[in-house]
Design an enzyme around this catalytic site. Structure first.
Site, PDB file in Angstrom:
ATOM      1  N   TYR A  85      51.151  38.442  36.629  1.00 42.55           N
ATOM      2  CA  TYR A  85      51.141  38.544  37.832  1.00 42.55           C
ATOM      3  C   TYR A  85      52.147  37.675  38.375  1.00 42.55           C
ATOM      4  CZ  TYR A  85      46.927  41.566  37.761  1.00 42.55           C
ATOM      5  OH  TYR A  85      46.214  42.704  37.394  1.00 42.55           O
ATOM      6  N   HIS A 106      37.926  47.691  44.333  1.00 40.58           N
ATOM      7  CA  HIS A 106      38.353  46.476  43.602  1.00 40.58           C
ATOM      8  C   HIS A 106      37.231  45.883  42.964  1.00 40.58           C
ATOM      9  CE1 HIS A 106      40.594  42.554  43.225  1.00 40.58           C
ATOM     10  NE2 HIS A 106      39.576  42.010  43.567  1.00 40.58           N
TER      11      HIS A 106
END
Length: 625
Positions: A222, A404
């Site tokens: 990420y 999420h």
């Protein structure tokens, strides 16, 4: 030309069904170099190098998906299909393979050992095989549901696509085993909603939020890049955004998000690097307000014509955080990237401000998942009392949603409840993966009115964990969230819950009294104080520490599950300022559900094309793929 007779192993595996009836013989590809007349609208690379490319389209009237698989460097064949979590074992497959003389195309499946078997019900129908300048192009179709127990049921939500490359001929289909193949997976939403594209304003401008010449790490990473809006940038409406993917990196850029930071910091240290870096500024933790999100397979995101997402102006932060997920499982090196998202915005504000609201569970350790669980469910509530207090009389309209969780989440669903009756599903993903998160347009607008209830449930798998996984902000902790995109914007930004912490202390006392003593003050639970038995010493252990000392047996698991399912909750009915709406929000009873929605029953195709259960011979000379 006759199809070769099946081997004894193949015949036995089909319980006596003749293999020849269900194989599609592909002895040569069709002549001609022209690509398909109408390119299919959705396209993704399947493998990191981009040698396999999948395109598709959805027909909701036929309840069928049309696939086009482009194989740039075909060797001895290819496997493509779907499975529950992306394994090539126990998968629903279509196989192109050769025995060295002839080539075959057929519907197949793999068992738990990875052994390939021909499917007795051929539901993948080959429509065309064609050489193009880019490689071999296979066009085929398959219904959403087939009522074949060996087939994957294609539904809304994430689908785990799998592939394998055959590098040498095989004498029979059952000689193929997936264990030794070059293989991989790709996640995608196949059933894209058919939504008309709104007209864009003539004065729209664009702003590119991009990475700057990032050397893509040789592992999955990420990447965080901080940027900021121009000085004194006035309030605008975002009306559309689209991905910017550096050419050649299409298979490595997995998903992208843009977050707006909170206004509490006037300045944030510049940063561009791994999101896990120790050098990452602490202030970036407040950059969690989602402005845009894209994932592999998604196209441009449009706001409804009457609404736009506000950004800029004196009431918002200038700082934006770009987060890119680079998926590089084969450790490709030397690639530089400038991917990002292009925002389309207008100075002419639309009639409604769009808003983003958080539903689900509060980030707190009082919500936890025991270890060694295959499907443990936690539920968060946006109660009738909160929607009554916060929503306008005409309600709100939800048009998109982003689900999420962190690493152990496997399923997420949000249900709309009105007057005790489940009305409709807002969003649902039965094959959710934390590695594939995108804002998804809903197939139809969901209307929510004052007094309605929104219930969000998340399912977790902790079979590989030895200790409880508690709720929280950390990657190794868990979340359960649905970010709903709606209009008109209200003051309500967060509508979530957690169990009453005092009952959790009673649970700890019950299952682990020898270690923890009597229940009393609830640490890390908003300062809530529970009754303390006389003459006892209050333990100083935190909630995560108390969970770590629980002896996980059938009793402690069942009691915790019952606790989460029945005891009162604390509701966070919060404004954007993090201040709750006026009212009593502790010890709120769970919503009463008197009528549940029936689970949809998969429909079997009423009739089958004759070609789907008979041989298709494409005989233009030569037999090798």
């Amino acid at each position: 030309m006759q199809v070769p007779s099946p081997s004894a192993r193949e015949a036995a595996s089909m319980y006596g069904t003749a293999v020849a009836v269900f194989l599609v013989l592909l002895v040569a590809v069709l002549q001609g170099l022209a690509p398909p007349e109408s390119p299919l609208p959705y396209r993704i690379p399947l493998d990191p190098k981009g040698d396999l490319e999948l395109s598709w389209d959805v027909s909701y009237t036929q309840k069928t998906i049309y696939f086009q698989l482009l194989v740039q460097e075909l060797k001895a064949g290819v496997l493509f299909g779907m499975s529950d979590r992306g394994e090539l074992e126990n998968a629903d497959l279509v196989v192109l393979w050769t025995d060295g003389d002839n080539a075959y195309f057929g519907d197949a499946w793999s068992d738990q050992r990875g052994q390939i078997h021909l499917d007795s019900q051929q539901d993948y129908q080959l429509l065309r095989a064609q050489r193009t300048p880019k490689g071999l192009c296979l066009l085929f179709k398959r219904p959403f549901g087939t009522c074949d127990p060996k087939d994957y049921f294609i539904e809304d939500g994430t689908v785990h696509l799998v592939y394998g490359v055959l590098e040498e001929p095989f004498g029979s289909l059952e000689a193929i085993n997936t264990s030794g193949l070059q293989k991989g997976l790709q996640r995608v939403q196949l059933l894209k909603p058919k939504i008309s594209i709104p007209a864009l304003p003539e004065d729209r401008r664009t702003m590119d939020i991009q990475a700057h010449n990032v050397l893509i790490p040789s592992k999955t990473t990420y990447w965080c890049h901080l940027t900021k809006l121009p000085q004194d940038f006035p309030r605008h409406h975002i009306v559309m955004y689209e991905p910017i993917i550096t050419k050649g990196n299409e298979a490595l850029v997995h998903h992208i998000e843009i977050f707006q930071c909170t206004k509490q910091f006037q300045n944030i240290t510049s940063f561009s690097g791994s999101c896990d870096s120790k050098e990452k500024p602490q202030e970036l933790k407040v950059c969690r307000h989602v402005l845009a999100a894209w994932a592999l397979g998604a196209r441009a995101f449009y706001y409804p014509e009457e609404a736009g997402l506000a950004f800029g102006g004196s009431n918002s932060s200038r700082f934006l955080l770009l987060e890119i997920h680079y998926h590089n499982p084969t450790n490709i090196r030397g690639r530089y990237d400038n991917s990002g998202i292009r925002l389309h915005y207008t100075a002419k504000l639309r009639h409604f401000n769009a808003g983003i609201m958080e539903l689900g569970l509060v980030y707190t350790p009082v919500m936890a998942i025991p270890p060694k669980e295959s499907a443990f469910v936690l539920t968060g509530y946006c109660t009738a009392k909160c929607t009554q207090a916060a929503l306008p009389p005409l309600g709100i309209r939800i048009f998109a949603s982003q689900l999420h969780t962190h690493l152990t989440g496997t399923k997420v669903v949000t249900m709309l409840v009105r007057d005790g009756q489940e009305i409709e599903i807002v969003n649902r993903d039965d094959h959710y993966s934390p590695n594939f998160q995108e804002i998804r347009m809903l197939k139809k607008t969901v209307y929510v009115y004052p007094g309605d209830v929104l219930i969000t449930s998340c399912t977790y798998n902790t079979e590989d964990k030895n200790e409880a996984t508690v709720g929280g902000l950390g990657t190794q902790e868990e979340m359960c969230v649905n970010y709903i995109h709606y209009y008109p914007q209200t003051q309500l930004e967060l509508c979530k819950s957690h169990i009453d912490p005092c009952f959790l202390q009673k649970y700890f006392h019950l299952v682990n009294r020898s270690n923890l003593g009597e229940y009393c003050t609830c640490p890390q639970a908003s300062g809530t104080t529970c009754p303390q038995a006389s003459g006892t010493t209050c333990p100083r252990a935190s909630v995560p520490e108390q969970f770590a000392s629980v002896p996980w047996n059938s009793f402690s698991r069942v009691v915790l599950k019952a606790l989460y399912d029945f005891i009162p909750v604390t509701v966070h009915c919060n404004k954007s300022s993090a201040v709750r709406f006026p009212g009593k929000w502790d010890l709120q009873p769970l919503p009463e559900i008197i009528s549940k929605l029936k689970e949809p029953t998969p429909r079997c195709p009423t009739s089958r094309d004759q070609s789907s259960s008979s041989l298709t011979v494409v005989n233009i000379g030569g037999g090798k793929v």
